[in-house]
Structures are given as structure tokens and as C-alpha cells.
Design a protein around this motif. Structure first.
Motif, PDB file in Angstrom:
ATOM      1  N   ASN A  30      86.121 -35.211 -43.888  1.00 39.74           N
ATOM      2  CA  ASN A  30      86.694 -34.097 -43.159  1.00 39.74           C
ATOM      3  C   ASN A  30      86.429 -34.180 -41.652  1.00 39.74           C
ATOM      4  N   ALA A  31      85.324 -34.795 -41.252  1.00 43.08           N
ATOM      5  CA  ALA A  31      84.972 -34.833 -39.837  1.00 43.08           C
ATOM      6  C   ALA A  31      85.208 -36.218 -39.237  1.00 43.08           C
ATOM      7  N   MET A  32      85.689 -36.243 -38.002  1.00 47.00           N
ATOM      8  CA  MET A  32      85.893 -37.500 -37.282  1.00 47.00           C
ATOM      9  C   MET A  32      85.437 -37.357 -35.845  1.00 47.00           C
ATOM     10  N   ASN A  50      86.097 -31.369 -36.742  1.00 50.04           N
ATOM     11  CA  ASN A  50      85.367 -31.034 -37.967  1.00 50.04           C
ATOM     12  C   ASN A  50      86.284 -30.961 -39.185  1.00 50.04           C
ATOM     13  N   THR A  51      87.570 -30.751 -38.941  1.00 48.70           N
ATOM     14  CA  THR A  51      88.536 -30.725 -40.027  1.00 48.70           C
ATOM     15  C   THR A  51      89.924 -30.870 -39.433  1.00 48.70           C
ATOM     16  N   ALA A  52      90.881 -31.267 -40.254  1.00 43.70           N
ATOM     17  CA  ALA A  52      92.246 -31.440 -39.764  1.00 43.70           C
ATOM     18  C   ALA A  52      92.741 -30.153 -39.108  1.00 43.70           C
ATOM     19  N   GLY A  53      93.361 -30.326 -37.935  1.00 40.17           N
ATOM     20  CA  GLY A  53      93.901 -29.188 -37.214  1.00 40.17           C
ATOM     21  C   GLY A  53      92.981 -28.607 -36.164  1.00 40.17           C
ATOM     22  N   THR A  54      91.723 -29.075 -36.123  1.00 39.54           N
ATOM     23  CA  THR A  54      90.766 -28.577 -35.132  1.00 39.54           C
ATOM     24  C   THR A  54      90.137 -29.734 -34.383  1.00 39.54           C
ATOM     25  N   THR A  55      89.859 -29.518 -33.101  1.00 38.40           N
ATOM     26  CA  THR A  55      89.163 -30.519 -32.296  1.00 38.40           C
ATOM     27  C   THR A  55      88.191 -29.812 -31.365  1.00 38.40           C
ATOM     28  N   SER A  87      85.002 -49.515 -21.397  1.00 36.28           N
ATOM     29  CA  SER A  87      83.928 -49.258 -22.347  1.00 36.28           C
ATOM     30  C   SER A  87      84.332 -49.811 -23.707  1.00 36.28           C
ATOM     31  N   VAL A  88      83.420 -49.697 -24.649  1.00 39.72           N
ATOM     32  CA  VAL A  88      83.740 -49.954 -26.049  1.00 39.72           C
ATOM     33  C   VAL A  88      83.811 -48.599 -26.741  1.00 39.72           C
ATOM     34  N   TYR A  89      84.917 -48.362 -27.403  1.00 39.47           N
ATOM     35  CA  TYR A  89      85.161 -47.074 -28.032  1.00 39.47           C
ATOM     36  C   TYR A  89      85.027 -47.194 -29.546  1.00 39.47           C
ATOM     37  N   PHE A  90      84.233 -46.295 -30.117  1.00 40.53           N
ATOM     38  CA  PHE A  90      84.037 -46.284 -31.563  1.00 40.53           C
ATOM     39  C   PHE A  90      84.526 -44.968 -32.148  1.00 40.53           C
ATOM     40  N   CYS A  91      85.280 -45.109 -33.215  1.00 41.18           N
ATOM     41  CA  CYS A  91      85.679 -43.973 -34.020  1.00 41.18           C
ATOM     42  C   CYS A  91      84.740 -43.911 -35.219  1.00 41.18           C
ATOM     43  N   ALA A  92      84.408 -42.717 -35.663  1.00 40.90           N
ATOM     44  CA  ALA A  92      83.528 -42.549 -36.815  1.00 40.90           C
ATOM     45  C   ALA A  92      84.003 -41.365 -37.638  1.00 40.90           C
ATOM     46  N   SER A  93      83.565 -41.336 -38.884  1.00 42.02           N
ATOM     47  CA  SER A  93      83.879 -40.199 -39.744  1.00 42.02           C
ATOM     48  C   SER A  93      82.669 -39.854 -40.587  1.00 42.02           C
ATOM     49  N   SER A  94      82.641 -38.615 -41.062  1.00 48.26           N
ATOM     50  CA  SER A  94      81.573 -38.203 -41.966  1.00 48.26           C
ATOM     51  C   SER A  94      82.097 -37.134 -42.911  1.00 48.26           C
ATOM     52  N   ALA A  95      81.435 -37.035 -44.042  1.00 48.12           N
ATOM     53  CA  ALA A  95      81.799 -36.037 -45.039  1.00 48.12           C
ATOM     54  C   ALA A  95      81.016 -34.762 -44.769  1.00 48.12           C
ATOM     55  N   ARG A  96      81.033 -34.329 -43.523  1.00 48.62           N
ATOM     56  CA  ARG A  96      80.294 -33.136 -43.125  1.00 48.62           C
ATOM     57  C   ARG A  96      80.729 -31.946 -43.981  1.00 48.62           C
ATOM     58  N   GLY A  97      79.739 -31.228 -44.464  1.00 51.51           N
ATOM     59  CA  GLY A  97      80.047 -30.082 -45.295  1.00 51.51           C
ATOM     60  C   GLY A  97      80.361 -30.455 -46.730  1.00 51.51           C
ATOM     61  N   GLN A  98      80.338 -31.753 -47.008  1.00 49.82           N
ATOM     62  CA  GLN A  98      80.602 -32.226 -48.361  1.00 49.82           C
ATOM     63  C   GLN A  98      79.358 -32.903 -48.924  1.00 49.82           C
ATOM     64  N   GLY A  99      78.205 -32.610 -48.311  1.00 51.72           N
ATOM     65  CA  GLY A  99      76.947 -33.099 -48.837  1.00 51.72           C
ATOM     66  C   GLY A  99      76.409 -34.363 -48.209  1.00 51.72           C
ATOM     67  N   SER A 100      77.142 -34.923 -47.267  1.00 50.26           N
ATOM     68  CA  SER A 100      76.668 -36.165 -46.667  1.00 50.26           C
ATOM     69  C   SER A 100      76.905 -36.114 -45.172  1.00 50.26           C
ATOM     70  N   TYR A 101      75.868 -36.391 -44.395  1.00 48.06           N
ATOM     71  CA  TYR A 101      76.007 -36.325 -42.958  1.00 48.06           C
ATOM     72  C   TYR A 101      76.148 -37.703 -42.317  1.00 48.06           C
TER      73      TYR A 101
ATOM     74  N   TYR B  97      76.537 -31.311 -37.794  1.00 48.85           N
ATOM     75  CA  TYR B  97      77.338 -31.399 -36.578  1.00 48.85           C
ATOM     76  C   TYR B  97      77.181 -32.795 -35.969  1.00 48.85           C
ATOM     77  N   ALA B  98      77.916 -33.035 -34.880  1.00 45.95           N
ATOM     78  CA  ALA B  98      77.966 -34.374 -34.303  1.00 45.95           C
ATOM     79  C   ALA B  98      76.577 -34.900 -33.971  1.00 45.95           C
ATOM     80  N   LEU B  99      76.384 -36.178 -34.243  1.00 47.95           N
ATOM     81  CA  LEU B  99      75.101 -36.824 -33.987  1.00 47.95           C
ATOM     82  C   LEU B  99      74.859 -36.996 -32.494  1.00 47.95           C
ATOM     83  N   ASN B 100      73.604 -36.786 -32.103  1.00 51.81           N
ATOM     84  CA  ASN B 100      73.145 -37.088 -30.751  1.00 51.81           C
ATOM     85  C   ASN B 100      72.332 -38.384 -30.841  1.00 51.81           C
ATOM     86  N   PHE B 101      72.790 -39.408 -30.138  1.00 52.94           N
ATOM     87  CA  PHE B 101      72.158 -40.712 -30.248  1.00 52.94           C
ATOM     88  C   PHE B 101      71.166 -40.970 -29.113  1.00 52.94           C
ATOM     89  N   GLY B 102      70.124 -41.747 -29.432  1.00 55.81           N
ATOM     90  CA  GLY B 102      69.282 -42.311 -28.398  1.00 55.81           C
ATOM     91  C   GLY B 102      70.038 -43.444 -27.717  1.00 55.81           C
TER      92      GLY B 102
END
Lengths: 114, 111
Positions: A30-32, A50-55, A87-101, B97-102
Motif C-alpha cells: 500500500n505504501a510507496m 501511504n495508499t493509492a490516491g494520496t501523496t 543523484s541516484v533515485y530509489f523507489c521503495a514500497s512497504s506493506a505499511r499497515g498490513q503488518g510489515s514495515y 511511517y517513512a523510514l529515516n535513514f542514517g
């Protein structure tokens, strides 16, 4: 293989040009997030969703915009690139609110603005 | 304002030695403390994580030690190997919530 796909892997961009970095995930997280990584500065949060439709804005949002039209895609747009956005840009995702951070990261996009 | 401070910036350890990386945080609301490992040209990958209700977590050669009162946590790599040479990031977040990195530690394990 489940994960995050970022495109392009690298790009050289003229200053003043518009650029969209693409990010797609297939884990139904749900989170990116978008981070930029610069030597000596670590990973800094640009924008998040945090979820689709919100930033939301992160630590360094100026000059960047995002959208989250659906769960899987989270593009990052540079409206008018400047050299400091090299810079180097990284995209990430997490199952925030679904039990895994824990985050899953993509392989990154190396952007050079000249 | 950096919310997670990491040290050292770089570290050289001989093969078989113990690598220790330290992090400190200010926000007592943080409840999730992961460590990420990054190899050149790759994205960071979750290595190990801990929550503040335990003081230590071990996974293989990697151990997180957590000191809630001191607001510090550290990564210990036992029997360090050349393949452990990478950049390590600590991070912290509150309620997912979003991670804060070192800023990262570049580890080199020499043969």
C-alpha cells in the motif's frame, strides 16, 4: 519475480528538461516512497504515498512531483531539471499497515543533469 | 535535522573480525529500527530489524543491540567476511511511517 521495477536505469538529461522516473511494484504494497541517494548524505525522502490516491512531501520535495493513480505505479517527475538533481533515485514500497514495515527497494535510476 | 545519526562513516575490518556500526536517534516515538545492506549498483536490502521491546536480535552472523534508555542501537557482524563489504544503513520509523535513514557506513573487509 516479485519486486519493484524502476526505469530508466540511467539517464543523462539537459538542464531545464522535464523527466519522469517510473516505478512499478507487483507486491500489492500500500505504501510507496521515493528517495535520493547522494554520497555522504545517505538516503533522503523526496515524496511518499501511504495508499493509492494520496501523496505527501518528504525531506527534500522541492523540484519534484509525484502521483499515485493506482496501487502499483508511483512515478516521480522533475518538471525542470537542475544540476543539483543529479543523484541516484530509489523507489521503495512497504506493506505499511498490513503488518510489515520493511521496505523493498528497486535497483535505482542514476540521473545526471548537465 | 537528521533524526538518525550513524557512525563511523567508513570501517575497515580484517576477515574474521567483528564489525560494529552504531546509530543514535532522538525521537522516542520511533518503534521500528532496521538495518539495510547495499552493494554497489544495487538498491538497499533489508538485513535485520528490531523493535524497542527487545534488547537484542540475532540472525546468523548479524546482531542488533538496542539500548532504549540511551536511544542507541548497533549492528554487529561477527566473523566478518570479504563478501560483507558493502554500505550499511540504519533507519528508524514510527508506526510504519517513512523510514529515516542514517548517512551510511562503508564497510571493507580485507582478506
Amino acid at each position: 519475480i516479485a519486486g519493484i521495477t524502476q526505469a530508466p536505469t540511467s539517464q543523462i538529461l539537459a538542464a531545464g528538461r522535464r523527466m519522469t522516473l517510473r516505478c512499478t511494484q507487483d507486491m500489492r504494497h500500500n505504501a510507496m516512497y521515493w528517495y535520493r541517494q547522494d554520497l555522504g548524505l545517505g538516503l533522503r525522502l523526496i515524496h511518499y504515498s501511504n495508499t493509492a490516491g494520496t501523496t505527501g512531501k518528504g525531506e527534500v520535495p522541492d523540484g519534484y512531483s509525484v502521483s499515485r493513480a493506482n496501487t502499483d505505479d508511483f512515478p516521480l517527475t522533475l518538471a525542470s531539471a537542475v544540476p543539483s538533481q543529479t543523484s541516484v533515485y530509489f523507489c521503495a514500497s512497504s506493506a505499511r499497515g498490513q503488518g510489515s514495515y520493511g521496505y523493498t527497494f528497486g535497483s535505482g535510476t542514476r540521473l545526471t543533469v548537465v | 535535522q537528521q533524526q538518525v545519526k550513524q557512525s563511523p562513516q567508513s570501517l575497515i575490518v580484517q576477515k574474521g573480525g567483528i564489525s560494529i556500526i552504531n546509530c543514535a536517534y532522538e525521537n522516542t516515538a520511533f518503534d521500528y529500527f532496521p538495518w539495510y545492506q547495499q552493494f554497489p549498483g544495487k538498491g538497499p536490502a533489508l538485513l535485520i530489524a528490531i523493535r524497542p521491546d527487545v534488547s537484542e536480535k540475532k540472525e546468523g552472523r548479524f546482531t542488533i543491540s538496542f539500548n532504549k534508555s540511551a536511544k542507541q542501537f548497533s549492528l554487529h557482524i561477527m566473523d566478518s567476511q570479504p563478501g560483507d563489504s558493502a554500505t550499511y544503513f540504519c533507519a528508524a520509523s514510527y508506526s510504519g511511517y517513512a523510514l529515516n535513514f542514517g548517512k551510511g557506513t562503508s564497510l571493507l573487509v580485507t582478506p
